[in-house]
Scaffold this motif. Structure first.
Motif, mmCIF file in Angstrom:
data_model
loop_
_atom_site.group_PDB
_atom_site.id
_atom_site.type_symbol
_atom_site.label_atom_id
_atom_site.label_comp_id
_atom_site.label_asym_id
_atom_site.label_seq_id
_atom_site.Cartn_x
_atom_site.Cartn_y
_atom_site.Cartn_z
ATOM 1 N N ILE A 301 18.771 -28.138 3.713
ATOM 2 C CA ILE A 301 17.712 -28.315 2.721
ATOM 3 C C ILE A 301 17.059 -26.987 2.417
ATOM 4 O O ILE A 301 16.672 -26.246 3.330
ATOM 5 C CB ILE A 301 16.636 -29.299 3.242
ATOM 6 N N GLY A 302 16.937 -26.660 1.116
ATOM 7 C CA GLY A 302 16.231 -25.434 0.769
ATOM 8 C C GLY A 302 16.580 -24.915 -0.597
ATOM 9 O O GLY A 302 17.309 -25.548 -1.377
ATOM 10 N N SER A 303 16.054 -23.740 -0.894
ATOM 11 C CA SER A 303 16.375 -23.064 -2.148
ATOM 12 C C SER A 303 17.836 -22.643 -2.129
ATOM 13 O O SER A 303 18.519 -22.724 -1.100
ATOM 14 C CB SER A 303 15.484 -21.835 -2.314
ATOM 15 N N TYR A 304 18.315 -22.149 -3.263
ATOM 16 C CA TYR A 304 19.708 -21.715 -3.331
ATOM 17 C C TYR A 304 20.001 -20.621 -2.310
ATOM 18 O O TYR A 304 21.039 -20.651 -1.627
ATOM 19 C CB TYR A 304 20.030 -21.228 -4.748
ATOM 20 N N ASP A 305 19.105 -19.681 -2.163
ATOM 21 C CA ASP A 305 19.302 -18.608 -1.186
ATOM 22 C C ASP A 305 19.254 -19.153 0.239
ATOM 23 O O ASP A 305 20.034 -18.729 1.106
ATOM 24 C CB ASP A 305 18.236 -17.518 -1.348
ATOM 25 N N THR A 306 18.338 -20.089 0.489
ATOM 26 C CA THR A 306 18.241 -20.683 1.823
ATOM 27 C C THR A 306 19.509 -21.438 2.172
ATOM 28 O O THR A 306 20.016 -21.344 3.300
ATOM 29 C CB THR A 306 17.021 -21.617 1.903
ATOM 30 N N ILE A 307 20.039 -22.190 1.213
ATOM 31 C CA ILE A 307 21.279 -22.932 1.440
ATOM 32 C C ILE A 307 22.404 -21.970 1.793
ATOM 33 O O ILE A 307 23.156 -22.182 2.759
ATOM 34 C CB ILE A 307 21.661 -23.760 0.204
ATOM 35 N N ALA A 308 22.551 -20.902 1.023
ATOM 36 C CA ALA A 308 23.608 -19.925 1.282
ATOM 37 C C ALA A 308 23.455 -19.318 2.669
ATOM 38 O O ALA A 308 24.446 -19.156 3.406
ATOM 39 C CB ALA A 308 23.591 -18.834 0.206
ATOM 40 N N GLU A 309 22.221 -18.994 3.045
ATOM 41 C CA GLU A 309 21.965 -18.389 4.350
ATOM 42 C C GLU A 309 22.291 -19.364 5.480
ATOM 43 O O GLU A 309 22.926 -18.994 6.480
ATOM 44 C CB GLU A 309 20.498 -17.948 4.440
ATOM 45 N N GLN A 310 21.874 -20.624 5.335
ATOM 46 C CA GLN A 310 22.109 -21.595 6.398
ATOM 47 C C GLN A 310 23.586 -21.945 6.541
ATOM 48 O O GLN A 310 24.093 -22.092 7.660
ATOM 49 C CB GLN A 310 21.283 -22.858 6.140
ATOM 50 N N LEU A 311 24.300 -22.074 5.424
ATOM 51 C CA LEU A 311 25.730 -22.340 5.499
ATOM 52 C C LEU A 311 26.462 -21.185 6.168
ATOM 53 O O LEU A 311 27.372 -21.391 6.986
ATOM 54 C CB LEU A 311 26.308 -22.589 4.106
ATOM 55 N N ALA A 312 26.080 -19.966 5.825
ATOM 56 C CA ALA A 312 26.705 -18.792 6.440
ATOM 57 C C ALA A 312 26.435 -18.765 7.942
ATOM 58 O O ALA A 312 27.319 -18.425 8.738
ATOM 59 C CB ALA A 312 26.193 -17.518 5.784
ATOM 60 N N GLN A 313 25.220 -19.140 8.324
ATOM 61 C CA GLN A 313 24.872 -19.149 9.745
ATOM 62 C C GLN A 313 25.687 -20.192 10.500
ATOM 63 O O GLN A 313 26.173 -19.931 11.606
ATOM 64 C CB GLN A 313 23.383 -19.416 9.921
ATOM 65 N N VAL A 314 25.841 -21.380 9.902
ATOM 66 C CA VAL A 314 26.641 -22.427 10.534
ATOM 67 C C VAL A 314 28.080 -21.952 10.712
ATOM 68 O O VAL A 314 28.680 -22.114 11.790
ATOM 69 C CB VAL A 314 26.604 -23.713 9.689
ATOM 70 N N ALA A 315 28.647 -21.370 9.657
ATOM 71 C CA ALA A 315 30.027 -20.906 9.720
ATOM 72 C C ALA A 315 30.200 -19.828 10.779
ATOM 73 O O ALA A 315 31.220 -19.765 11.476
ATOM 74 C CB ALA A 315 30.464 -20.378 8.362
ATOM 75 N N THR A 316 29.198 -18.962 10.912
ATOM 76 C CA THR A 316 29.277 -17.856 11.861
ATOM 77 C C THR A 316 29.074 -18.328 13.292
ATOM 78 O O THR A 316 29.848 -17.987 14.193
ATOM 79 C CB THR A 316 28.221 -16.789 11.516
#
Length: 370
Positions: A301-316
């Motif tokens: 849940i979040g802004s477009y930038d927050t979504i990108a950051e959280q998805l990247a963190q999950v993947a990493t």
């Protein structure tokens, strides 16, 4: 360099995956699925995944009161897409292995080698019991049945003729031609979370879907290593995006305001009728009062930038090989994902030496034509 694939969990049932009266209301139609497929392909997604459902679970939202058959739909989508992979669910109880082998090989040819199948041994057996196709004692041998079924299918794809005398199937000098385009055969997907289900995936599958359970990644990969194999592990996640973090959280809260508790109770009861050791684990997340759907995994849940950051963190952090996404509004949200989130996600992943699947595929295609 690691690769991360992105998939769309196709909304083949009424209202997608959300059990909420304040979620978008729609019935699954091919026109809708075709539009989603086109948007996903344009946005850079790697695969479309379709579940198989044969009954709904009621409630005020009419959850899954209508569903599209995934194999037929995937064949149709193959004709209106160009590069994205198409994964469809098959339950071995519903298709004789020779018929399934022929169907899958046919769609593999139609798609130009882009088709794969998700093998489901039951999930909610109530769906199959209404048809009278569940053998007595099936709960105790479901994975043995699926193992023999899939072994037969793979042999039909790789041998000229097959004679097989097994516990569940008997074939005599059986032929299944033509063979699939993909060699040795199309991708196999599974999504069991019990040790028995993970071991089945470790033996047979190319992809194992584990929902939002990062602890299962190392678990299933260890089982695969025992089999002398490797496989990709995928997460499931719901994207709740907004113009700001607050707007996204407000959007999520509106969904919670309409949470369809009756539909949740009906789905939980159907799971529990199977009386399996894994039932409690499979229903625990549905009992969370802030869960708003099935197959949605952990909401991001979040802004477009927050979504990108959280998805990247999950993947990493979790080292998933793929992340399958669901959305509130599959049309508008997919457009936003392609325009607003994908570029930021790509840039963030690059910092961790991770490439998105379509970038890798594009490089491979360029090399072929160089």
């Amino acid at each position: 360099m690691r690769t991360l694939e992105l998939g769309v969990f196709m909304p083949v049932g009424t209202n997608g995956f959300l059990m909420s009266t304040t979620a978008p209301r729609y019935q699954p139609t091919f026109a809708l699925e075709r539009s989603i497929a086109a948007l996903a392909e344009e946005a850079g997604f790697d695969f479309l995944f379709s579940m198989g459902k044969w009954m709904g679970f009621g409630g005020r939202s009419g959850f899954w009161e209508q569903t599209i058959e995934p194999v037929v739909m995937s064949a149709a989508l193959a004709g209106v897409t160009n590069r994205i992979k198409l994964f469809a669910t098959i339950n071995p109880l519903l298709f004789h292995p020779v018929v399934a082998a022929k169907m899958i090989a046919t769609i593999d040819e139609i798609s130009g080698g882009r088709f794969g199948v998700n093998i489901v041994t039951g999930n909610t057996l109530e769906e199959l019991e209404q048809m009278g196709v569940v053998p007595e004692g099936y709960e105790s041998f479901r994975y043995e049945y699926a193992d023999e079924w899939l072994t037969v299918v793979k042999q039909l794809w790789t041998q000229q003729r097959l004679t097989h005398d097994g516990r569940f199937f008997q074939l005599t000098n059986c032929v299944c031609d033509p063979k699939p385009i993909q060699k040795p055969y199309p991708p196999i997907i599974s999504a069991g979370l019990s040790d028995e289900g993970l071991r089945f995936g470790a033996k047979h599958s190319n992809y194992q879907f584990v929902g939002a359970r990062p602890e299962k990644v190392d678990h299933v990969k260890a089982f695969a290593a025992e089999e002398g194999r490797d496989l990709k592990v995928s997460a499931n996640m719901l994207i709740v995006a907004g113009s700001s973090d607050q707007a996204a959280h407000d959007r999520f809260e509106r969904l919670l305001d309409g949470r369809d508790n009756e539909a949740f109770d009906n789905l939980i009861a159907s799971f529990e009728r199977d009386n399996r050791d894994s039932s409690e684990g499979r229903t625990s997340f549905l009992r969370n009062p802030r869960m708003i759907g099935f197959g949605t995994g952990a909401p991001i849940i979040g802004s477009y930038d927050t979504i990108a950051e959280q998805l990247a963190q999950v993947a990493t952090d979790a080292k998933f090989d793929a992340i399958q996404l669901t959305f509130i509004d599959f049309i508008d949200d997919l457009k936003d994902f392609g325009r607003q989130i994908y570029p930021g996600l790509k840039a963030r992943l690059a910092r961790h030496d991770i490439r998105l699947g379509q970038d890798v595929a594009a490089s491979a295609r360029a090399a072929e034509h160089a």
